[in-house]
Design a protein around this motif. Structure first.
Motif, PDB file in Angstrom:
ATOM      1  N   UNK A   1       0.850  -1.185   0.000  1.00 35.33           N
ATOM      2  CA  UNK A   1       0.000   0.000   0.000  1.00 35.33           C
ATOM      3  C   UNK A   1       0.893   1.245   0.000  1.00 35.33           C
ATOM      4  N   UNK A   2       0.602   2.215  -0.869  1.00 34.83           N
ATOM      5  CA  UNK A   2       1.429   3.425  -0.895  1.00 34.83           C
ATOM      6  C   UNK A   2       1.210   4.258   0.370  1.00 34.83           C
ATOM      7  N   UNK A   3       2.201   5.052   0.698  1.00 35.13           N
ATOM      8  CA  UNK A   3       2.064   5.997   1.810  1.00 35.13           C
ATOM      9  C   UNK A   3       1.077   7.071   1.395  1.00 35.13           C
ATOM     10  N   UNK A   4       0.209   7.454   2.322  1.00 35.91           N
ATOM     11  CA  UNK A   4      -0.798   8.472   2.038  1.00 35.91           C
ATOM     12  C   UNK A   4      -0.721   9.554   3.103  1.00 35.91           C
ATOM     13  N   UNK A   5      -1.239  10.717   2.766  1.00 38.86           N
ATOM     14  CA  UNK A   5      -1.355  11.786   3.742  1.00 38.86           C
ATOM     15  C   UNK A   5      -2.805  12.263   3.753  1.00 38.86           C
ATOM     16  N   UNK A   6      -3.323  12.435   4.962  1.00 38.45           N
ATOM     17  CA  UNK A   6      -4.652  12.990   5.182  1.00 38.45           C
ATOM     18  C   UNK A   6      -4.461  14.281   5.975  1.00 38.45           C
ATOM     19  N   UNK A   7      -4.680  15.410   5.336  1.00 36.75           N
ATOM     20  CA  UNK A   7      -4.603  16.697   6.009  1.00 36.75           C
ATOM     21  C   UNK A   7      -5.975  16.950   6.607  1.00 36.75           C
ATOM     22  N   UNK A   8      -6.040  17.189   7.903  1.00 35.40           N
ATOM     23  CA  UNK A   8      -7.304  17.428   8.590  1.00 35.40           C
ATOM     24  C   UNK A   8      -7.432  18.906   8.913  1.00 35.40           C
ATOM     25  N   UNK A   9      -8.544  19.518   8.469  1.00 33.87           N
ATOM     26  CA  UNK A   9      -8.750  20.947   8.662  1.00 33.87           C
ATOM     27  C   UNK A   9     -10.119  21.209   9.281  1.00 33.87           C
ATOM     28  N   UNK A  10     -10.169  21.981  10.368  1.00 29.19           N
ATOM     29  CA  UNK A  10     -11.472  22.415  10.863  1.00 29.19           C
ATOM     30  C   UNK A  10     -11.989  23.547   9.979  1.00 29.19           C
ATOM     31  N   UNK A  11     -13.278  23.542   9.689  1.00 26.51           N
ATOM     32  CA  UNK A  11     -13.875  24.594   8.861  1.00 26.51           C
ATOM     33  C   UNK A  11     -15.128  25.116   9.543  1.00 26.51           C
ATOM     34  N   UNK A  12     -15.498  26.343   9.216  1.00 25.67           N
ATOM     35  CA  UNK A  12     -16.685  26.937   9.831  1.00 25.67           C
ATOM     36  C   UNK A  12     -17.957  26.657   9.049  1.00 25.67           C
ATOM     37  N   UNK A  13     -17.836  26.403   7.751  1.00 25.04           N
ATOM     38  CA  UNK A  13     -18.998  26.153   6.903  1.00 25.04           C
ATOM     39  C   UNK A  13     -18.642  24.990   5.967  1.00 25.04           C
ATOM     40  N   UNK A  14     -19.101  23.813   6.315  1.00 27.79           N
ATOM     41  CA  UNK A  14     -18.739  22.603   5.582  1.00 27.79           C
ATOM     42  C   UNK A  14     -19.147  22.680   4.108  1.00 27.79           C
ATOM     43  N   UNK A  15     -20.353  23.155   3.843  1.00 32.99           N
ATOM     44  CA  UNK A  15     -20.833  23.235   2.458  1.00 32.99           C
ATOM     45  C   UNK A  15     -20.006  24.217   1.637  1.00 32.99           C
ATOM     46  N   UNK A  16     -19.666  25.375   2.211  1.00 35.41           N
ATOM     47  CA  UNK A  16     -18.852  26.363   1.493  1.00 35.41           C
ATOM     48  C   UNK A  16     -17.459  25.804   1.226  1.00 35.41           C
ATOM     49  N   UNK A  17     -16.901  25.094   2.194  1.00 33.76           N
ATOM     50  CA  UNK A  17     -15.575  24.499   2.003  1.00 33.76           C
ATOM     51  C   UNK A  17     -15.614  23.404   0.951  1.00 33.76           C
ATOM     52  N   UNK A  18     -16.663  22.591   0.945  1.00 29.29           N
ATOM     53  CA  UNK A  18     -16.791  21.559  -0.088  1.00 29.29           C
ATOM     54  C   UNK A  18     -16.832  22.200  -1.467  1.00 29.29           C
ATOM     55  N   UNK A  19     -17.620  23.250  -1.628  1.00 25.61           N
ATOM     56  CA  UNK A  19     -17.720  23.939  -2.930  1.00 25.61           C
ATOM     57  C   UNK A  19     -16.354  24.501  -3.345  1.00 25.61           C
ATOM     58  N   UNK A  20     -15.649  25.112  -2.396  1.00 22.44           N
ATOM     59  CA  UNK A  20     -14.339  25.681  -2.687  1.00 22.44           C
ATOM     60  C   UNK A  20     -13.366  24.606  -3.146  1.00 22.44           C
ATOM     61  N   UNK A  21     -13.233  23.540  -2.371  1.00 21.31           N
ATOM     62  CA  UNK A  21     -12.263  22.499  -2.721  1.00 21.31           C
ATOM     63  C   UNK A  21     -12.634  21.786  -4.028  1.00 21.31           C
ATOM     64  N   UNK A  22     -13.912  21.596  -4.273  1.00 15.50           N
ATOM     65  CA  UNK A  22     -14.328  21.001  -5.550  1.00 15.50           C
ATOM     66  C   UNK A  22     -13.984  21.938  -6.708  1.00 15.50           C
ATOM     67  N   UNK A  23     -14.169  23.233  -6.524  1.00 18.63           N
ATOM     68  CA  UNK A  23     -13.895  24.200  -7.579  1.00 18.63           C
ATOM     69  C   UNK A  23     -12.418  24.226  -7.960  1.00 18.63           C
ATOM     70  N   UNK A  24     -11.520  24.012  -6.984  1.00 12.06           N
ATOM     71  CA  UNK A  24     -10.094  24.077  -7.314  1.00 12.06           C
ATOM     72  C   UNK A  24      -9.511  22.719  -7.695  1.00 12.06           C
TER      73      UNK A  24
END
Length: 142
Positions: A1-24
Protein backbone atom coordinates in the motif's frame (compact mmCIF):
# COMPACT_ATOMS: atom_id res chain seq x y z
CA UNK A 1 0.00 0.00 0.00
CA UNK A 2 1.43 3.43 -0.89
CA UNK A 3 2.06 6.00 1.81
CA UNK A 4 -0.80 8.47 2.04
CA UNK A 5 -1.35 11.79 3.74
CA UNK A 6 -4.65 12.99 5.18
CA UNK A 7 -4.60 16.70 6.01
CA UNK A 8 -7.30 17.43 8.59
CA UNK A 9 -8.75 20.95 8.66
CA UNK A 10 -11.47 22.41 10.86
CA UNK A 11 -13.88 24.59 8.86
CA UNK A 12 -16.69 26.94 9.83
CA UNK A 13 -19.00 26.15 6.90
CA UNK A 14 -18.74 22.60 5.58
CA UNK A 15 -20.83 23.23 2.46
CA UNK A 16 -18.85 26.36 1.49
CA UNK A 17 -15.58 24.50 2.00
CA UNK A 18 -16.79 21.56 -0.09
CA UNK A 19 -17.72 23.94 -2.93
CA UNK A 20 -14.34 25.68 -2.69
CA UNK A 21 -12.26 22.50 -2.72
CA UNK A 22 -14.33 21.00 -5.55
CA UNK A 23 -13.90 24.20 -7.58
CA UNK A 24 -10.09 24.08 -7.31
CA UNK A 25 -9.90 20.44 -8.40
CA UNK A 26 -10.46 18.19 -5.39
CA UNK A 27 -12.97 15.35 -5.75
CA UNK A 28 -15.26 14.30 -2.91
CA UNK A 29 -14.90 10.74 -1.63
CA UNK A 30 -18.41 9.85 -0.43
CA UNK A 31 -17.16 6.78 1.46
CA UNK A 32 -15.45 9.06 3.98
CA UNK A 33 -17.94 11.93 3.94
CA UNK A 34 -21.08 12.70 5.89
CA UNK A 35 -22.91 15.76 7.21
CA UNK A 36 -20.07 16.47 9.70
CA UNK A 37 -16.93 15.91 7.63
CA UNK A 38 -15.87 15.40 4.03
CA UNK A 39 -12.93 13.73 2.39
CA UNK A 40 -11.68 15.79 -0.54
CA UNK A 41 -9.20 13.95 -2.80
CA UNK A 42 -6.26 15.64 -4.54
CA UNK A 43 -4.54 12.47 -5.78
CA UNK A 44 -4.30 8.75 -5.12
CA UNK A 45 -2.28 9.49 -2.00
CA UNK A 46 -3.28 13.01 -0.85
CA UNK A 47 -6.57 13.74 0.90
CA UNK A 48 -7.99 16.73 2.77
CA UNK A 49 -10.49 15.99 5.51
CA UNK A 50 -12.62 19.06 6.17
CA UNK A 51 -14.34 18.88 9.56
CA UNK A 52 -17.18 20.75 11.17
CA UNK A 53 -16.40 21.66 14.77
CA UNK A 54 -18.41 18.65 15.98
CA UNK A 55 -16.43 16.30 13.77
CA UNK A 56 -13.14 17.93 14.77
CA UNK A 57 -14.01 17.35 18.42
CA UNK A 58 -14.29 13.59 17.77
CA UNK A 59 -10.50 13.59 17.32
CA UNK A 60 -9.17 16.28 19.65
CA UNK A 61 -10.14 18.61 22.45
CA UNK A 62 -7.32 21.00 21.50
CA UNK A 63 -8.54 24.54 20.92
CA UNK A 64 -9.61 25.36 17.40
CA UNK A 65 -7.05 27.60 15.73
CA UNK A 66 -8.01 31.26 15.50
CA UNK A 67 -8.83 32.24 11.91
CA UNK A 68 -5.81 34.55 11.74
CA UNK A 69 -3.42 31.98 13.28
CA UNK A 70 -2.28 29.81 10.38
CA UNK A 71 0.90 27.91 11.15
CA UNK A 72 1.39 26.17 7.82
CA UNK A 73 1.23 26.53 4.08
CA UNK A 74 0.35 23.51 1.98
CA UNK A 75 1.90 23.30 -1.48
CA UNK A 76 0.28 21.43 -4.36
CA UNK A 77 1.98 20.88 -7.70
CA UNK A 78 0.40 21.49 -11.07
CA UNK A 79 1.55 20.68 -14.60
CA UNK A 80 2.06 24.23 -15.90
CA UNK A 81 2.22 27.89 -15.04
CA UNK A 82 -1.13 28.33 -16.81
CA UNK A 83 -2.71 25.74 -14.50
CA UNK A 84 -1.35 27.63 -11.48
CA UNK A 85 -2.86 30.86 -12.76
CA UNK A 86 -6.19 29.19 -13.55
CA UNK A 87 -6.45 27.59 -10.10
CA UNK A 88 -5.74 30.91 -8.38
CA UNK A 89 -8.42 32.62 -10.48
CA UNK A 90 -10.99 29.92 -9.64
CA UNK A 91 -10.07 30.03 -5.95
CA UNK A 92 -10.68 33.77 -5.81
CA UNK A 93 -14.07 33.36 -7.49
CA UNK A 94 -15.12 30.41 -5.30
CA UNK A 95 -15.03 31.80 -1.78
CA UNK A 96 -11.27 31.84 -1.29
CA UNK A 97 -8.67 34.58 -1.52
CA UNK A 98 -6.29 34.79 -4.47
CA UNK A 99 -2.65 35.77 -3.98
CA UNK A 100 -2.72 35.90 -0.20
CA UNK A 101 1.09 36.12 -0.58
CA UNK A 102 2.91 37.72 -3.51
CA UNK A 103 3.46 35.46 -6.54
CA UNK A 104 7.02 34.18 -6.99
CA UNK A 105 8.75 33.25 -10.22
CA UNK A 106 12.12 31.57 -9.66
CA UNK A 107 12.55 30.54 -13.29
CA UNK A 108 12.63 26.81 -12.55
CA UNK A 109 9.60 27.15 -10.23
CA UNK A 110 6.52 29.36 -10.31
CA UNK A 111 4.23 29.68 -7.31
CA UNK A 112 1.23 31.64 -6.17
CA UNK A 113 -0.88 31.34 -3.06
CA UNK A 114 -4.52 31.15 -2.12
CA UNK A 115 -6.48 30.93 1.10
CA UNK A 116 -9.55 28.75 1.53
CA UNK A 117 -12.71 30.26 3.08
CA UNK A 118 -11.26 29.64 6.56
CA UNK A 119 -7.86 31.13 5.79
CA UNK A 120 -5.81 27.95 5.28
CA UNK A 121 -3.01 28.88 2.89
CA UNK A 122 -2.32 26.74 -0.17
CA UNK A 123 0.51 27.31 -2.63
CA UNK A 124 -0.19 25.96 -6.09
CA UNK A 125 3.10 25.70 -7.94
CA UNK A 126 4.75 24.47 -11.12
CA UNK A 127 8.31 23.16 -11.15
CA UNK A 128 10.40 22.51 -14.25
CA UNK A 129 10.34 18.71 -14.66
CA UNK A 130 14.07 18.64 -15.49
CA UNK A 131 14.92 20.36 -12.21
CA UNK A 132 12.43 18.21 -10.28
CA UNK A 133 14.15 15.06 -11.60
CA UNK A 134 17.49 16.12 -10.13
CA UNK A 135 19.20 18.20 -12.78
CA UNK A 136 21.26 21.11 -11.42
CA UNK A 137 19.45 24.36 -10.66
CA UNK A 138 19.70 26.83 -13.56
CA UNK A 139 22.25 29.58 -12.93
CA UNK A 140 19.62 32.29 -13.40
CA UNK A 141 17.29 30.79 -10.76
CA UNK A 142 16.34 33.24 -8.03
Amino acid sequence: MPKMIFVNLPVTDLAASERFYAAIGFAKNPAFSDDRAMCMVWSDTIFVMIHSEGSWRRFTQAPLPAPEAKGMMLAINLDSRDEVDALVKVAGASGGTADINPPADHGFMYQRSIADPDGTIWEPFWMDPAFASGEPMPEDAQ
